[in-house]
Design a protein around this motif. Structure first.
Motif, short mmCIF file in Angstrom:
data_model
loop_
_atom_site.label_atom_id
_atom_site.label_comp_id
_atom_site.label_asym_id
_atom_site.label_seq_id
_atom_site.Cartn_x
_atom_site.Cartn_y
_atom_site.Cartn_z
N ASN A 162 0.70 -1.23 -0.76
CA ASN A 162 0.26 -0.01 0.03
C ASN A 162 1.05 1.54 0.25
OD1 ASN A 162 -1.62 1.78 0.19
ND2 ASN A 162 -2.80 1.32 2.63
N ILE A 163 1.66 1.68 -1.40
CA ILE A 163 2.81 2.15 -1.29
C ILE A 163 2.09 3.81 -2.23
CG2 ILE A 163 4.37 1.53 -0.35
CD1 ILE A 163 4.87 0.89 -3.39
N SER A 164 0.74 4.15 -1.67
CA SER A 164 -0.32 5.36 -2.60
C SER A 164 1.48 6.55 -3.25
CB SER A 164 -1.25 5.99 -2.08
OG SER A 164 -1.18 6.15 -1.21
N PHE A 165 0.95 7.50 -4.06
CA PHE A 165 1.87 8.04 -4.39
C PHE A 165 2.45 9.04 -2.83
CE2 PHE A 165 3.97 11.87 -6.72
CZ PHE A 165 4.95 11.11 -7.40
N GLY A 166 4.22 8.99 -2.60
CA GLY A 166 4.53 10.39 -2.03
C GLY A 166 3.57 9.52 -0.06
N LYS A 167 3.39 8.02 -0.42
CA LYS A 167 2.55 8.86 1.45
C LYS A 167 4.04 8.05 2.37
CE LYS A 167 -0.19 4.88 3.75
NZ LYS A 167 -1.08 4.14 3.40
N TYR A 201 14.28 1.67 -10.46
CA TYR A 201 14.14 -0.39 -10.99
C TYR A 201 14.16 -1.00 -10.28
CZ TYR A 201 10.70 2.46 -13.65
OH TYR A 201 9.74 3.39 -14.36
N LYS A 202 13.95 -2.13 -9.70
CA LYS A 202 14.87 -3.18 -9.83
C LYS A 202 14.19 -4.35 -10.57
CE LYS A 202 15.99 -3.70 -4.78
NZ LYS A 202 15.10 -4.27 -3.63
N ASP A 203 15.29 -5.60 -10.86
CA ASP A 203 14.11 -6.43 -11.86
C ASP A 203 14.49 -8.06 -10.58
OD1 ASP A 203 17.15 -7.60 -11.42
OD2 ASP A 203 18.17 -8.09 -13.06
N TYR A 230 6.26 -6.16 -10.74
CA TYR A 230 6.22 -5.17 -11.92
C TYR A 230 5.44 -3.99 -11.88
CZ TYR A 230 5.57 -5.00 -16.78
OH TYR A 230 5.80 -4.45 -18.39
N GLY A 231 5.91 -2.71 -12.26
CA GLY A 231 4.73 -1.41 -12.15
C GLY A 231 5.59 -0.97 -10.72
N LYS A 232 6.23 -1.55 -10.12
CA LYS A 232 6.13 -0.71 -9.09
C LYS A 232 7.76 0.26 -8.78
CE LYS A 232 2.93 -2.32 -5.89
NZ LYS A 232 3.09 -3.64 -4.53
N SER A 233 7.79 0.63 -8.75
CA SER A 233 9.23 1.82 -7.65
C SER A 233 9.82 2.44 -7.25
CB SER A 233 9.52 2.66 -9.54
OG SER A 233 8.39 3.20 -9.97
N LEU A 234 10.70 3.10 -7.00
CA LEU A 234 11.55 4.17 -6.40
C LEU A 234 11.87 5.92 -6.85
CD1 LEU A 234 11.95 4.88 -3.47
CD2 LEU A 234 14.39 5.33 -4.04
N TYR A 235 10.38 6.86 -6.69
CA TYR A 235 10.35 7.41 -7.55
C TYR A 235 10.98 8.51 -7.01
CZ TYR A 235 8.43 12.05 -9.05
OH TYR A 235 8.13 13.38 -9.98
N THR A 266 10.37 8.17 -2.34
CA THR A 266 10.01 7.88 -2.12
C THR A 266 8.93 6.30 -3.39
OG1 THR A 266 7.20 8.34 -1.80
CG2 THR A 266 8.13 9.71 -3.66
N PRO A 267 8.83 5.15 -2.48
CA PRO A 267 8.47 4.07 -2.63
C PRO A 267 7.29 4.28 -3.26
CG PRO A 267 8.60 3.42 -1.03
CD PRO A 267 9.25 5.01 -0.80
N VAL A 268 7.09 3.50 -5.01
CA VAL A 268 5.59 4.01 -5.68
C VAL A 268 5.19 2.60 -6.48
CG1 VAL A 268 5.91 6.59 -5.84
CG2 VAL A 268 6.92 5.11 -6.97
N ASP A 269 4.23 3.02 -6.49
CA ASP A 269 3.32 2.09 -7.31
C ASP A 269 2.17 2.77 -8.07
OD1 ASP A 269 1.20 -0.29 -8.24
OD2 ASP A 269 0.64 -0.16 -6.26
N SER A 270 1.49 2.30 -9.25
CA SER A 270 1.10 2.92 -10.34
C SER A 270 -0.04 4.41 -9.62
CB SER A 270 0.31 2.57 -11.61
OG SER A 270 -0.84 1.94 -10.43
#
Ligand code: PLP
Ligand code: COI
Length: 353
Positions: A18-23, A72-74, A127-132, A159-163
């Motif tokens: 549950n990592i909504s943008f900038g949480k 991103y991580k692989d 996949y699709g998640k990343s560190l912004y 900040t860790p983020v989802d879409s």
């Protein structure tokens, strides 16, 4: 560069599902200062509040620019930055337009790489998640006269983020307000561009729309951007995006999509795009897809477009063969090291650099 690591990581408190943008913000931040014409005191330290004088220029005259990029991580936990040199070039283009000092490449890149390396556990793996990553430059001189600051700080946080969006967008063509003007700062990632968009966006939100489709400030007939994203329209078999000009912030995602589409031999046009051409396209069934793109959102397609109080709905969004979905997958596959990086966009981040 000095490094002072946290003695108590906050990562155990984070629910990565549950990592909504900038949480959440990662444990560390990078700071470098500009005083007396020189950059100095570069440091990585625990994420914390910064102390500034209330008369710091940034608070009064908005001398501030920023960037948005991702790591991103692989599957094997290798870490990659995506086209970081493009963000480096753009922050300095923005800084110059706001009469701020350019950031030296070694300060930007070493600060960025070291910070992300130290906080690599904060990069989500899915996949699709990343560190912004948010680099920003602000004016800190305490002078109340309206002139450029002499002192600045450059900071990087992450900040860790989802879409960014999880549903297709209802967009409104804006005919009253403008994001930027000819000769203005629209092409720069200037903080004030975002502040001035909040009020019209709020009006659109209250009317039930997710985002504004910005048009040119003088005639409001030509499409420019979508909220904080660039925009693409698939009209018949042509993928069209508004041609870059000084009121459009040209995105790294947009440029990457143009390259991927050209590689697929899709006909791509960068040109003026009239609002009526889009509306007629929907009416005749020629508009196949429309989507916004940016670092935070990646690619997000439209559900409907509202113009002069009428809502126009786009064709069925669920079809898996949609071009936007294909391009999004191609981009994410490159970012997550799942496909060959033929354009040299990935930058592997070595451990303990
Ligand atoms: N346009 C605006 C106004 C933006 O804020 C962004 C986001 O950064 C973009 C376009 C897309 O740029 P990029 O793809 O480099 O993130
Ligand atoms: C990005 O896509 O990186 C952006 O800058 C959007 C942000 C303003 C939330």
């Amino acid at each position: 560069m000095k490094i002072r690591k946290t003695i108590c990581s906050r990562i155990k408190n984070i629910n990565f599902n549950n990592i909504s943008f900038g949480k959440y913000y990662s444990d560390h931040m990078f700071i470098s200062k500009f005083n007396n014409g020189r950059w100095k005191d570069s440091i990585i330290k625990p994420f914390e509040k910064i102390l500034l004088s209330p008369i710091s220029l940034v608070f009064h005259y908005g001398q501030a620019v920023f960037e948005g990029m991702k790591a991103y991580k692989d599957k094997k936990n290798k870490v990659f930055l995506f086209r970081p040199e493009e963000n480096f070039k753009r922050i300095n283009k923005s800084a110059i337009r706001l009469e701020m000092p350019a950031i030296p490449e070694n300060i930007f890149m070493n600060g960025l790489k070291k910070l992300v390396d130290i906080d690599r556990n904060w990069i989500p793996k899915s996949y699709g998640k990343s560190l912004y990553i948010r680099p920003f430059l602000i004016a800190t001189s305490g002078i109340l006269s309206a002139k450029p600051s002499k002192d600045y700080i450059f900071i990087i946080i992450s900040t860790p983020v989802d879409s960014y969006y999880n549903h297709p967008l209802k967009v409104k063509i804006e005919e009253n307000y403008s994001r930027s003007v000819k000769g203005g700062v629209g092409f720069a990632k200037a903080a004030g561009n975002y502040a001035s968009s909040f009020y019209p966006t709020k009006i659109a939100n209250n009317e039930g729309f997710d985002q504004i489709l910005w048009t040119d400030s003088s005639t409001h007939t030509k499409i420019e951007e979508l909220g904080t994203m660039n925009v693409f329209f698939l009209l018949k078999d042509k993928l069209i995006t508004p041609k870059a000009n000084d009121s459009i912030l040209r995105g790294i995602t947009c440029n990457s999509i143009l390259t991927l589409a050209r590689e697929e031999k899709i006909i791509v046009e960068e040109r003026d795009l009239n609002v009526l051409e889009v509306i007629e396209g929907i009416k005749k069934g020629d508009l196949k897809e429309a989507f916004g793109c940016g670092t935070a959102a990646v690619i997000i397609f439209f559900q409907s477009i509202s113009y002069k109080g009428n809502n126009y709905y786009l064709p069925d969004l669920s079809k898996p063969e949609r071009l936007s979905l294909r391009l999004k997958k191609k981009l994410l596959d490159i970012q997550h090291n799942l496909s060959k990086d033929i354009f040299g966009w990935r930058v592997l981040l070595k451990k303990n650099i």
